[in-house]
Design an enzyme around this catalytic site. Structure first.
Site, PDB file in Angstrom:
ATOM      1  CD  GLU A 228      -2.759  -1.296   2.831  1.00 37.50           C
ATOM      2  OE1 GLU A 228      -2.529  -0.904   3.165  1.00 37.50           O
ATOM      3  OE2 GLU A 228      -3.542  -1.915   2.532  1.00 37.50           O
ATOM      4  CD  GLU A 315      -5.126  -6.110   2.178  1.00 35.31           C
ATOM      5  OE1 GLU A 315      -5.803  -4.945   2.623  1.00 35.31           O
ATOM      6  OE2 GLU A 315      -4.037  -5.818   2.546  1.00 35.31           O
TER       7      GLU A 315
END
Length: 767
Positions: A228, A315
């Site tokens: 991320e 995810e």
């Protein structure tokens, strides 16, 4: 109306006028981008990826649509399972259920701070690293026939303490750095420590790669660097790209040969050469109710900025975590099992070739491993819950996995078509994917969630009757030339188990006591904190000093809103056995007026109890400034006071709950409101039954920790919402009483246990 009924007809004959509808589920609807063209809609128009991108293209590679393993398309259907949140004796149970749900892959982070808890002497010193849990997990995944996606950070987020970075790492930060924020930067010293970590992980992971296994075997198929990284905006993009290149290069240097991935990391995209060539940046999305808007816009961006790569979700929402003061995961809006079905089918509609759901296996933030503001439970509303129980989300996954096994790669290789249609229910939308041989998949879905949806869609000479639940989604598969197709997913029947009535379990109160003050104290040197002495835990810490009566005591602590509105660490001050109230406070300081007459010039002993609420799971300058443990300073009259400390609460809790004689019960009435109070209980298990799970239900005032049989279950907070604490069955005693110890420091309502119960819940069997 028969859901499987489909009728061939001429729309003109029936009097229907067909016009292009804005209800089409395409990039145009998501982005309102009228310039989008077919190349954006269908990633399959891109040229094939050269085999030179892959080290072992015969074993694993990808193209613009799918991953190929040993030359065959494979749809990767994966679930997140954090081995560090589930005791090892329970892993096999979770793996069995993951496998039975139809997943062919498991994903996990690898937390650096979990595996290297003590500070090494140098970057060449591996003596403090213990990767036994990781190796056992990889072996068990292989034994269960699952592929593995490995995500070793170094930053993992995961609502885990420090985002996975060890507490001691900040002691390695040079005095002068290129950027104010050191973590996740390309600083040379930071990169040396990243290599220290990757070298150890790769030494364990490399032999478990698919490329090291016999043909037909299972192993690691994807290796993620960073995590991320789009969130990091305090470095130039060139520096971020250089950082990623170094991480990927280190992974290759130490034997990683499978494809490298990232997530939410733009700087890795479209590198035509170098070590980042071939890296796939994945889409992460937690859209709750707004699937098309929140997830769809990320898909559009991915397709436009990373052409030629398959769509992969690292995810995809499988639940959500719970912070202090929030509703528990299963009580939050936008997380019902029907959302899982809607989201999964939308991903298939858009052409994904690999999905990983976060989380599929829930767990627990044992001890003090929860990140700042996180509760002990990491159940996550996952399909396989914290205690291993399965639920309706699990049943949905079973139906979806069966559909994906049969059709997943064919759908990924099909084209998303513009299809004019008319629907009798304007809240129900249609998209169609058509295979090269003419098979069609009609994706029918709604994001309206207040009612059932019944009606007919007319398109391409067909009348398609549908029946959808609120927020429902289905797929109608029609083979080329066939007059009748099949509705998917076909969910298994809900399982009915023989659940015998659960007997009650008495929780015997053994007593309570005020925490006895530590006998041994360690002096802190000027400017140092307890982590300088190798203490990295986040339990309560006592401090002692002396100050003049009547003076104002200043105590520095982690301020409010250091990240995401997090609450401040707490410092309790006691003089003469009584708590001293806070006189006033700022985000960085708390002020306490020491009782007495300032004119007397008399000194008195001051006792402090420090509650550290944990390291946040994000990084930035404000977070880094507060990584040291304990008060930033304790001052009086403008001078820093000398401090002694004692770190004893955790050792006491583990010892008193492990066995032997209970401590002498000291009357709590000696202090009006002691800094720390202990409550002790015991209970017997129910015979030799292995079909029940044990939870401690605790209603209390104050904050503290829960211990059972020598294990720290985790934190308990007065503000909630958590009141039930899972006790892993592998930690229970069948042949002697189980012991519970709870430490509590006072909050606004004091520190007392109002009620304590053992709750039994039925354990769902393997499916």
């Amino acid at each position: 109306m028969d859901m499987a009924k489909i009728t061939w007809l001429s729309l003109a004959f029936c009097g229907w006028t067909v016009v292009a509808s804005a209800q089409n589920m395409t990039d145009l609807a998501v982005m309102n981008d009228k310039s989008a063209d077919r190349q954006v809609l269908n990633i399959g128009t891109n040229p094939p990826i050269a085999d030179t991108v892959f080290l072992h293209p015969d074993r694993i590679r990808y193209d613009h649509r799918c991953f190929q393993i040993e030359g065959k398309d494979v749809f990767i259907f994966s679930g997140s399972f954090h081995y560090f949140r589930v005791p090892r004796p329970l892993w096999a149970d979770r793996f069995r259920k993951l496998k039975a749900a139809g997943f062919n892959c498991v994903e996990t982070y690898v937390p650096w701070n979990w595996h290297e808890r003590n500070m090494p002497r140098s970057v060449q010193d591996d003596s403090q690293i213990d990767l036994g849990d990781l190796e056992a997990f990889l072996q068990m995944a292989e034994d269960f026939g699952l592929y593995v996606i490995l995500r070793p950070g170094p930053y993992i987020c995961a609502e885990w303490s420090g985002g996975g970075f060890p507490q001691w790492l900040m002691r390695k930060k040079p005095e002068e750095t290129a950027y104010k924020v050191w973590l996740q930067s390309d600083d040379p010293e930071f990169m040396r420590w990243n290599e220290h970590w990757y070298r150890a992980v790769c030494r364990v992971a490399a032999p478990y790669q698919l490329t090291e296994k016999p043909v037909g075997g299972k192993g690691i198929i994807l290796f993620q660097v960073e995590n991320e990284f789009n969130r990091v905006n305090w470095f130039p993009k060139e520096a971020k790209r250089g950082y990623l290149e170094q991480l990927a290069g280190i992974a290759r240097k130490y034997g990683i040969e499978v494809p490298v991935i990232t997530c939410w990391t733009d700087e890795s995209r479209n590198m035509g050469e170098g070590v980042l060539n071939g890296v796939v940046d994945m889409v992460n999305s937690y859209p709750r109710w707004q699937v098309e808007k929140n997830f769809g816009r990320l898909v559009n961006l991915q397709m436009k900025t990373q052409p030629g790569k398959p769509l992969v979700s690292g995810e995809l929402q499988g639940g959500w975590c719970c912070e202090l003061g929030w509703p528990l995961s299963w009580e939050q809006d936008g997380l019902p099992p029907v959302q899982t079905q809607n989201l999964t089918l939308y991903a298939l509609e858009r052409g994904f070739g690999a999905l990983n759901f976060y989380m599929v296996v829930g767990g627990t933030n044992f001890d003090d491993w929860a990140a700042r503001q996180q509760i002990t439970s990491y159940d996550y509303a996952a399909a396989i819950g914290e205690g291993g129980m399965t639920n309706e989300r699990y049943r949905r996954f079973r139906g979806l996995s069966a559909f994906i096994r049969e059709h997943g790669t064919r759908i990924a290789r099909a084209d998303l078509d513009y299809v004019p249609y008319t629907s009798t229910d304007t809240d129900v939308k249609l998209a169609v994917r058509t295979t090269p041989d003419g098979d069609r998949y009609f994706f029918i879905r709604t994001e309206e969630r207040s009612r059932q949806h019944f009606g007919t869609i007319y398109t391409q000479g067909l009348a398609l009757d549908f029946a959808l639940e609120p927020f429902g989604a289905m797929v109608y598969y029609l083979p080329s030339g066939a007059g009748k197709g099949t509705w998917y997913p076909r969910l298994p029947e809900p399982q009915v188990c023989d659940m015998r009535p659960l007997p009650s379990v008495e929780l015997k109160q053994e007593g309570m006591m005020e925490d006895p003050l530590p006998v041994e104290w360690t002096r802190l040197r000027d400017g140092e904190t307890v982590d300088n002495d190798g203490i990295y835990g986040r339990h309560f810490i006592y401090y002692r000093t002396s100050a003049y009566r009547g003076c104002m005591l200043e105590v520095g602590r982690v301020g409010k809103s250091v990240m995401n509105r997090s609450a401040a660490d707490t410092v309790l001050v006691a003089v003469d056995g009584k708590l001293v109230p806070i006189d006033r406070e700022t985000p960085e300081k708390a002020y306490y007026r020491i009782p007495g007459d300032s004119a007397s010039r008399q000194k008195t002993d001051v006792l402090l109890l420090f509650e550290n609420r944990g390291l946040h799971h994000h990084t930035n300058a404000a977070v880094e400034a507060h990584w040291k443990i304990g008060p930033a300073f304790v001052r009086s009259r403008g001078e820093d006071l000398p401090l002694r400390y004692a770190y004893t609460e955790k050792a006491c809790g583990e010892r008193w709950s492990a066995g032997g004689d209970w401590p002498h019960l000291i009357s709590v009435s000696q202090s009006e409101n002691p800094l720390l109070k202990w409550h002790f209980y015991s209970f017997e298990t129910v015979g030799d039954r292995d079909d029940v799970l044990y939870f401690l239900r605790l209603e209390h005032a104050g904050n503290g920790f829960v211990y059972v049989n020598g294990h720290c279950i985790g934190r308990c907070y007065q503000e909630g919402p958590q009141r039930e604490y899972y006790i892993p069955e592998c930690w229970l005693h069948q042949d002697r009483p189980n012991r519970v110890a709870v430490s509590l420091r006072p909050c606004s309502q004091g520190n007392a246990v109002e009620s304590a119960l053992i709750i039994l819940k039925n354990r769902t069997p393997d499916r």
